[in-house]
Scaffold this active site. Structure first.
Site, PDB file in Angstrom:
ATOM      1  N   SER A 270     -39.466 -19.761 -33.847  1.00 55.83           N
ATOM      2  CA  SER A 270     -39.592 -18.963 -32.645  1.00 55.83           C
ATOM      3  C   SER A 270     -39.928 -19.858 -31.450  1.00 55.83           C
ATOM      4  O   SER A 270     -39.228 -20.824 -31.195  1.00 55.83           O
ATOM      5  CB  SER A 270     -40.626 -17.862 -32.891  1.00 55.83           C
ATOM      6  OG  SER A 270     -40.558 -16.868 -31.906  1.00 55.83           O
TER       7      SER A 270
ATOM      8  N   HIS B  18     -34.319 -18.004 -32.552  1.00 51.90           N
ATOM      9  CA  HIS B  18     -33.817 -16.629 -32.484  1.00 51.90           C
ATOM     10  C   HIS B  18     -33.922 -16.128 -31.053  1.00 51.90           C
ATOM     11  O   HIS B  18     -34.563 -16.753 -30.201  1.00 51.90           O
ATOM     12  CB  HIS B  18     -34.591 -15.712 -33.442  1.00 51.90           C
ATOM     13  CG  HIS B  18     -36.027 -15.519 -33.062  1.00 51.90           C
ATOM     14  ND1 HIS B  18     -36.451 -14.538 -32.198  1.00 51.90           N
ATOM     15  CD2 HIS B  18     -37.143 -16.208 -33.425  1.00 51.90           C
ATOM     16  CE1 HIS B  18     -37.761 -14.619 -32.048  1.00 51.90           C
ATOM     17  NE2 HIS B  18     -38.211 -15.629 -32.780  1.00 51.90           N
TER      18      HIS B  18
END
Length: 125
Positions: A91, A113
């Site tokens: 992340s 992501h």
């Protein structure tokens, strides 16, 4: 400066330093594993004008804006940065990793992501 267990740093020589982030990136560091941008800023300030930083990451990610601030601090720093993904840089931690030359062992992971928000308020205007 007293640091939580999750964040460590040391001067290796007059011009080299090592920083390790092992935990979540957040503006509200409640748990021992949490890292804030302001805490990271204090570490960089304490290290002074080093020429090279080895940054070790093992983080599931966390707050986007805190992570972006850490990334920007590293990019604005004059030191060359080598980033070592020790286990996981997921992340926003994957964005922090982009601040330097990335080294990922075969058994570690970098996970990227799209941003996700659990709660958003406001209107179209």
């Amino acid at each position: 400066m007293k640091l939580p267990k999750y964040l460590s740093y040391k001067n290796l020589a007059n011009d080299e330093a090592e920083i390790a982030i092992d935990g979540e990136i957040t503006s509200y560091p409640w748990a021992d594993g949490d890292q804030s941008a302001s805490g990271f800023r204090d570490v960089l300030k304490d290290l002074g004008n080093v020429k090279h930083i080895d940054l070790h990451l093992n983080s599931p990610g966390g707050d986007v804006f805190e992570g972006v601030a850490i990334y920007n601090m590293l990019k604005q720093n004059k030191a060359d940065v080598d980033v070592y993904v020790d286990g996981l840089a997921a992340s926003i931690a994957s964005v922090i990793a982009m601040a330097g030359k990335i080294h990922i062992p075969q058994n570690a992971a970098l996970m990227i992501h799209n941003p996700y928000a659990m709660w958003v308020t406001g209107n179209a205007n």
